[in-house]
Design an enzyme around this catalytic site. Structure first.
Site, PDB file in Angstrom:
ATOM      1  N   LYS A 134       0.714   8.058  -1.141  1.00  0.00           N
ATOM      2  CA  LYS A 134       0.700   6.603  -1.083  1.00  0.00           C
ATOM      3  C   LYS A 134       1.455   6.314   0.249  1.00  0.00           C
ATOM      4  CE  LYS A 134       5.328   6.423  -1.904  1.00  0.00           C
ATOM      5  NZ  LYS A 134       6.454   6.058  -0.804  1.00  0.00           N
ATOM      6  N   GLY A 155       8.065  10.558   2.143  1.00  0.00           N
ATOM      7  CA  GLY A 155       7.309   9.042   2.470  1.00  0.00           C
ATOM      8  C   GLY A 155       6.144   9.120   1.792  1.00  0.00           C
ATOM      9  N   SER A 212       5.432  12.871  -6.573  1.00  0.00           N
ATOM     10  CA  SER A 212       5.357  11.591  -7.674  1.00  0.00           C
ATOM     11  C   SER A 212       4.029  11.771  -8.193  1.00  0.00           C
ATOM     12  CB  SER A 212       5.754  10.463  -7.180  1.00  0.00           C
ATOM     13  OG  SER A 212       7.080  10.517  -6.692  1.00  0.00           O
ATOM     14  N   ASP A 229       9.119   6.435  -7.702  1.00  0.00           N
ATOM     15  CA  ASP A 229       7.728   5.990  -7.333  1.00  0.00           C
ATOM     16  C   ASP A 229       6.884   6.797  -8.035  1.00  0.00           C
ATOM     17  OD1 ASP A 229       8.315   8.136  -6.155  1.00  0.00           O
ATOM     18  OD2 ASP A 229       8.209   7.577  -3.938  1.00  0.00           O
TER      19      ASP A 229
HETATM   20  O1  C5P Z   1      14.083   7.809  -8.660  1.00  0.00           O
HETATM   21  P1  C5P Z   1      14.138   8.664  -7.480  1.00  0.00           P
HETATM   22  O2  C5P Z   1      14.428  10.294  -7.808  1.00  0.00           O
HETATM   23  O3  C5P Z   1      13.004   8.858  -6.521  1.00  0.00           O
HETATM   24  O4  C5P Z   1      15.513   8.529  -6.626  1.00  0.00           O
HETATM   25  C1  C5P Z   1      16.063   9.370  -5.979  1.00  0.00           C
HETATM   26  C2  C5P Z   1      17.647   8.770  -5.075  1.00  0.00           C
HETATM   27  O5  C5P Z   1      17.318   7.755  -4.134  1.00  0.00           O
HETATM   28  C3  C5P Z   1      18.130   8.059  -6.262  1.00  0.00           C
HETATM   29  O6  C5P Z   1      19.070   9.246  -6.832  1.00  0.00           O
HETATM   30  C4  C5P Z   1      19.141   7.310  -5.437  1.00  0.00           C
HETATM   31  O7  C5P Z   1      20.306   7.775  -4.829  1.00  0.00           O
HETATM   32  C5  C5P Z   1      18.024   6.918  -4.325  1.00  0.00           C
HETATM   33  N1  C5P Z   1      17.598   5.497  -4.746  1.00  0.00           N
HETATM   34  C6  C5P Z   1      18.122   4.214  -4.747  1.00  0.00           C
HETATM   35  N2  C5P Z   1      17.382   3.115  -5.081  1.00  0.00           N
HETATM   36  C7  C5P Z   1      15.965   3.467  -5.683  1.00  0.00           C
HETATM   37  C8  C5P Z   1      15.402   4.362  -5.896  1.00  0.00           C
HETATM   38  C9  C5P Z   1      16.134   5.640  -5.260  1.00  0.00           C
HETATM   39  O8  C5P Z   1      18.981   4.292  -4.497  1.00  0.00           O
HETATM   40  N3  C5P Z   1      15.398   2.206  -5.978  1.00  0.00           N
END
Ligand code: C5P
Length: 356
Positions: free
Chosen positions: A10, A100, A105, A153
């Site tokens: 993506k 990115g 995911s 994501d």
């Molecule tokens: O959800 P994911 O594992 O992809 O998120 C990784 C890190 O990115 C989270 O622990 C957080 O620090 C940050 N994050 C965030 N706000 C989001 C998505 C991710 O601060 N909406």
């Protein structure tokens, strides 16, 4: 027997970040777009007295234990369904392991779809699962919840095509689709840590006095702007929606075939990725790569160019393949790795999901 599933990349067409929240995440308003380029995830599974997972990959950088998103997804799904099974997952990496692009995911969702087919968990064909009614209730809703636990994501890959992402990115809504365009990915040899990029955003937001209220207002406004831009791109009476169910060029449009449905949404004139404001000052070469992709003011200019997610992958979108090829040549001359693909609408995403 086994099931092989395409696991697509993506990009983020735009990404707006709000203020930090007490749960450590940030509210977002983003538009995800799936691409044709993909990894292959092969799953074989059969019911067993106890659950046992095994994971392998052709790429040594892919973790083969419970740290892997595909492993997490399958384990959570079996638990939610109160099933035990022996499951083997093989991930054939074709996508660059590049920040990115959501590759990890997507692998999680591909592994889930493989498991569903292998265990006969769905009476629908995979392409029927693309329909909204299956996301609303029962297993359709539960799998969205499980996906959100694996990562912010991940759920977008249960929808595919053009997807509005809200809350921390996991709250997903299908947007009307735009006709496929050519996409050039630039993959600089720079690593960007997503949590660090969010922390840098916090420092910037604090400097600029962004309050939680102002951040929330901005995101609400942008969500409405996204939704109405995409809805407004559908010509009156549904004309322009081709047999594939995808928005296409208006017949007789004065702008002719040179106009892209993406441009007609109007979003290319205002859409932005907030991460560029913190990532570009730290890695000025990425700003330069965006300029190379974009080539503003030239006949080969991109419809849109941007960082994807927190990077370091960047993309440019083009109507004509020759313009995309020219962008690849410019990147090659600058010593930046690139890859040419196309955006993948929802119908194609589900139709082509299973390889066998
Ligand atoms: O959800 P994911 O594992 O992809 O998120 C990784 C890190 O990115 C989270 O622990 C957080 O620090 C940050 N994050 C965030 N706000 C989001 C998505 C991710 O601060 N909406």
């Amino acid at each position: 027997m086994s099931t092989t599933v395409r696991s697509h990349a993506k990009i983020n067409l735009g990404l707006y970040i709000g203020a930090p929240r007490p749960d450590g995440f940030h509210s977002l308003a983003t538009v995800y777009q799936t691409l044709e380029i993909h990894d292959l995830v092969t799953v074989s599974a059969h019911p067993a007295a106890e659950t046992a997972l095994r994971l392998s990959s052709n790429d040594k950088r892919v973790p083969t234990d419970s740290r892997n998103t595909a492993w997490k997804m399958v384990a959570l799904a079996l638990e939610a369904l109160d099933l035990s099974a022996e499951v083997e997952i093989h991930i054939e990496k074709r996508l660059p392991v590049q920040g990115g692009l959501g590759a990890g995911s997507a692998n999680a969702v591909a592994a889930l779809v493989g498991l569903e087919v292998e265990l006969g968990l769905t009476s629908q064909s995979v392409s029927e699962l693309a329909h909204w009614r299956h996301w609303r209730a029962g297993w359709g809703a539960l799998r969205l919840e499980i996906a959100a636990k694996v990562g912010s994501d991940v759920p977008l890959f249960l929808i595919g095509g053009t997807v509005l992402g809200l809350d921390r990115g996991q709250q997903v809504y299908p947007l009307p689709e735009i006709e496929p365009v050519w996409c050039v990915l630039a993959m600089p040899e720079i690593g960007v840590s997503t949590p660090q990029a969010f922390r840098d955003w916090d420092a910037l937001a604090a400097d600029e006095g962004l309050t939680v209220k102002a951040g929330a207002d901005k995101l609400n406004e942008l969500s409405r702007a996204y939704a109405s831009a995409f809805a407004g791109a559908i010509p009156e009476g549904g004309q322009g929606v081709g047999s594939s169910g995808v928005l296409s060029e208006r017949e007789g449009d004065l702008a002719g075939p040179e106009e892209s449905a993406l441009v007609r949404t109007g979003i290319t004139s205002w859409i932005e990725n907030d991460f560029e404001r913190v990532v570009f000052p730290q890695h000025p070469s990425l700003r330069e790569i965006k300029r190379i992709l974009w080539a503003p003011g030239t006949p080969e200019a991109a419809l849109h160019a941007s960082l994807s997610g927190s990077g370091s992958a960047l993309f440019g979108l083009y109507l004509a393949p020759r313009d995309a090829e020219a962008a690849c040549a410019r990147l090659r001359a600058a010593g930046v790795r690139s890859l040419m693909t196309r955006t993948l609408p929802r119908t194609g995403y589900w139709r082509e999901m299973l390889l066998n």
